[in-house]
Scaffold this active site. Sequence first.
Site, PDB file in Angstrom:
ATOM      1  N   PRO A 258       0.785  -1.228   0.000  1.00  0.00           N
ATOM      2  CA  PRO A 258       0.000   0.000   0.000  1.00  0.00           C
ATOM      3  C   PRO A 258       0.819   1.283   0.000  1.00  0.00           C
ATOM      4  O   PRO A 258       1.860   1.371   0.652  1.00  0.00           O
ATOM      5  CB  PRO A 258      -0.820  -0.112   1.290  1.00  0.00           C
ATOM      6  CG  PRO A 258      -0.114  -1.115   2.125  1.00  0.00           C
ATOM      7  CD  PRO A 258       0.544  -2.064   1.176  1.00  0.00           C
ATOM      8  N   ASN A 259       0.286   2.235  -0.728  1.00  0.00           N
ATOM      9  CA  ASN A 259       0.791   3.619  -0.805  1.00  0.00           C
ATOM     10  C   ASN A 259       2.078   3.763  -1.614  1.00  0.00           C
ATOM     11  O   ASN A 259       2.542   4.882  -1.839  1.00  0.00           O
ATOM     12  CB  ASN A 259       0.969   4.227   0.603  1.00  0.00           C
ATOM     13  CG  ASN A 259      -0.331   4.247   1.381  1.00  0.00           C
ATOM     14  OD1 ASN A 259      -1.339   4.698   0.854  1.00  0.00           O
ATOM     15  ND2 ASN A 259      -0.326   3.742   2.594  1.00  0.00           N
TER      16      ASN A 259
ATOM     17  N   ARG B 175       4.901  11.244  -2.337  1.00  0.00           N
ATOM     18  CA  ARG B 175       4.607  10.870  -0.944  1.00  0.00           C
ATOM     19  C   ARG B 175       5.830  11.112  -0.060  1.00  0.00           C
ATOM     20  O   ARG B 175       6.864  10.456  -0.237  1.00  0.00           O
ATOM     21  CB  ARG B 175       4.246   9.391  -0.900  1.00  0.00           C
ATOM     22  CG  ARG B 175       4.027   8.845   0.488  1.00  0.00           C
ATOM     23  CD  ARG B 175       4.005   7.316   0.485  1.00  0.00           C
ATOM     24  NE  ARG B 175       3.782   6.809   1.818  1.00  0.00           N
ATOM     25  CZ  ARG B 175       4.078   5.568   2.183  1.00  0.00           C
ATOM     26  NH1 ARG B 175       4.611   4.715   1.307  1.00  0.00           N
ATOM     27  NH2 ARG B 175       3.859   5.174   3.416  1.00  0.00           N
TER      28      ARG B 175
ATOM     29  N   TYR C 217      10.885   9.030   1.524  1.00  0.00           N
ATOM     30  CA  TYR C 217      10.861   7.976   0.511  1.00  0.00           C
ATOM     31  C   TYR C 217      11.560   8.348  -0.797  1.00  0.00           C
ATOM     32  O   TYR C 217      11.671   7.511  -1.694  1.00  0.00           O
ATOM     33  CB  TYR C 217       9.410   7.573   0.222  1.00  0.00           C
ATOM     34  CG  TYR C 217       8.723   6.986   1.430  1.00  0.00           C
ATOM     35  CD1 TYR C 217       9.097   5.746   1.928  1.00  0.00           C
ATOM     36  CD2 TYR C 217       7.706   7.678   2.096  1.00  0.00           C
ATOM     37  CE1 TYR C 217       8.487   5.200   3.049  1.00  0.00           C
ATOM     38  CE2 TYR C 217       7.082   7.146   3.215  1.00  0.00           C
ATOM     39  CZ  TYR C 217       7.478   5.911   3.690  1.00  0.00           C
ATOM     40  OH  TYR C 217       6.872   5.367   4.802  1.00  0.00           O
TER      41      TYR C 217
ATOM     42  N   ASN D 280       8.312  -5.243  -0.904  1.00  0.00           N
ATOM     43  CA  ASN D 280       8.123  -4.116  -0.001  1.00  0.00           C
ATOM     44  C   ASN D 280       6.632  -4.092   0.296  1.00  0.00           C
ATOM     45  O   ASN D 280       5.835  -3.611  -0.519  1.00  0.00           O
ATOM     46  CB  ASN D 280       8.573  -2.797  -0.632  1.00  0.00           C
ATOM     47  CG  ASN D 280       8.447  -1.643   0.353  1.00  0.00           C
ATOM     48  OD1 ASN D 280       7.844  -1.789   1.424  1.00  0.00           O
ATOM     49  ND2 ASN D 280       9.000  -0.496  -0.013  1.00  0.00           N
TER      50      ASN D 280
ATOM     51  N   ALA E 224       3.063  -0.810   4.828  1.00  0.00           N
ATOM     52  CA  ALA E 224       2.622  -0.920   6.221  1.00  0.00           C
ATOM     53  C   ALA E 224       2.186  -2.340   6.590  1.00  0.00           C
ATOM     54  O   ALA E 224       2.212  -2.699   7.777  1.00  0.00           O
ATOM     55  CB  ALA E 224       1.479   0.062   6.472  1.00  0.00           C
TER      56      ALA E 224
ATOM     57  N   GLU F  66      13.265  -8.865   1.680  1.00  0.00           N
ATOM     58  CA  GLU F  66      12.420  -7.796   2.222  1.00  0.00           C
ATOM     59  C   GLU F  66      13.084  -6.461   1.872  1.00  0.00           C
ATOM     60  O   GLU F  66      14.275  -6.275   2.132  1.00  0.00           O
ATOM     61  CB  GLU F  66      12.304  -7.956   3.744  1.00  0.00           C
ATOM     62  CG  GLU F  66      11.523  -6.846   4.421  1.00  0.00           C
ATOM     63  CD  GLU F  66      11.422  -7.045   5.936  1.00  0.00           C
ATOM     64  OE1 GLU F  66      11.942  -8.044   6.474  1.00  0.00           O
ATOM     65  OE2 GLU F  66      10.815  -6.167   6.582  1.00  0.00           O
TER      66      GLU F  66
ATOM     67  N   HIS G 236      12.815  -2.129   2.008  1.00  0.00           N
ATOM     68  CA  HIS G 236      12.200  -0.872   2.435  1.00  0.00           C
ATOM     69  C   HIS G 236      13.040   0.276   1.914  1.00  0.00           C
ATOM     70  O   HIS G 236      14.284   0.206   1.968  1.00  0.00           O
ATOM     71  CB  HIS G 236      12.107  -0.776   3.960  1.00  0.00           C
ATOM     72  CG  HIS G 236      11.295  -1.871   4.551  1.00  0.00           C
ATOM     73  ND1 HIS G 236       9.931  -1.927   4.396  1.00  0.00           N
ATOM     74  CD2 HIS G 236      11.642  -2.966   5.251  1.00  0.00           C
ATOM     75  CE1 HIS G 236       9.481  -3.015   4.990  1.00  0.00           C
ATOM     76  NE2 HIS G 236      10.502  -3.670   5.508  1.00  0.00           N
TER      77      HIS G 236
ATOM     78  N   ARG H  90      13.046   4.878  12.528  1.00  0.00           N
ATOM     79  CA  ARG H  90      11.766   5.588  12.517  1.00  0.00           C
ATOM     80  C   ARG H  90      10.921   5.189  13.739  1.00  0.00           C
ATOM     81  O   ARG H  90      11.444   4.689  14.708  1.00  0.00           O
ATOM     82  CB  ARG H  90      11.055   5.305  11.186  1.00  0.00           C
ATOM     83  CG  ARG H  90      11.892   5.783   9.981  1.00  0.00           C
ATOM     84  CD  ARG H  90      11.181   5.508   8.676  1.00  0.00           C
ATOM     85  NE  ARG H  90       9.927   6.241   8.599  1.00  0.00           N
ATOM     86  CZ  ARG H  90       8.974   5.985   7.694  1.00  0.00           C
ATOM     87  NH1 ARG H  90       9.164   5.024   6.789  1.00  0.00           N
ATOM     88  NH2 ARG H  90       7.869   6.697   7.666  1.00  0.00           N
TER      89      ARG H  90
HETATM   90  C1  DHK Z   1       7.086   1.796   3.197  1.00  0.00           C
HETATM   91  C2  DHK Z   1       5.923   2.056   3.852  1.00  0.00           C
HETATM   92  O1  DHK Z   1       4.820   2.340   3.170  1.00  0.00           O
HETATM   93  C3  DHK Z   1       5.851   2.084   5.321  1.00  0.00           C
HETATM   94  O2  DHK Z   1       4.586   1.700   5.807  1.00  0.00           O
HETATM   95  C4  DHK Z   1       6.934   1.245   5.956  1.00  0.00           C
HETATM   96  C5  DHK Z   1       8.298   1.319   3.893  1.00  0.00           C
HETATM   97  C6  DHK Z   1       8.289   1.579   5.379  1.00  0.00           C
HETATM   98  C7  DHK Z   1       9.572   1.756   3.178  1.00  0.00           C
HETATM   99  O3  DHK Z   1      10.455   2.356   3.771  1.00  0.00           O
HETATM  100  O4  DHK Z   1       9.685   1.446   1.991  1.00  0.00           O
HETATM  101  O5  DHK Z   1       6.925   1.445   7.347  1.00  0.00           O
END
Ligand code: DHK
Length: 154
Positions: free
Chosen positions: A12-13, A20, A25, A78, A81, A102, A104, A111
């Site tokens: 998500p997102n 964002r 990010y 990735n 959340a 994994e 991120h 964080r």
């Molecule tokens: C991406 C997200 O959307 C967060 O919810 C994670 C992760 C971290 C990232 O750093 O890519 O906590």
Amino acid sequence: MTAPVLLVLNGPNLDRLGTREPAVYGRETLADIEAACRAAAEARGYALDFRQTNHEGTLLDWIHEAADSPATRGVAINAGAYTHTSVALHDALRLLPVPIVEVHLSNVHAREAFRHRSFVSPVATGIVMGFGGHGYVLAIEGLAARVAAAPAGA
Ligand code: DHK
């Protein structure tokens, strides 16, 4: 013969990358990251399957699909959340007979405390975090190295 596949899953997102929280990010879009992953995968003889969803169940369905596909040689994920919340995701990843990385973009350990727990880490072969979009390329390189060291069926 069809090319072996590396699968990259995004939760998500992550479709909002670029705009964002760029301080966290970065400014790369998911399309930029996909292009870099595709180049890295194809340079190593793999086809890339790159996907994003905002829906937990869809992520699970895609993992099941990968578990059933003999072409899949490795998975980078990735989970956004869902990393920190989803036992269902953990259980689905346990079905995969291939290495898992994994990923991120941010260093989640630097964080909020709620990001320190991961349901993905216990089933991951390796973890890449804190390198922004480049971390995905590192994950592709890591998966390819792992598969070369222990090819499927060997
Ligand atoms: C991406 C997200 O959307 C967060 O919810 C994670 C992760 C971290 C990232 O750093 O890519 O906590």
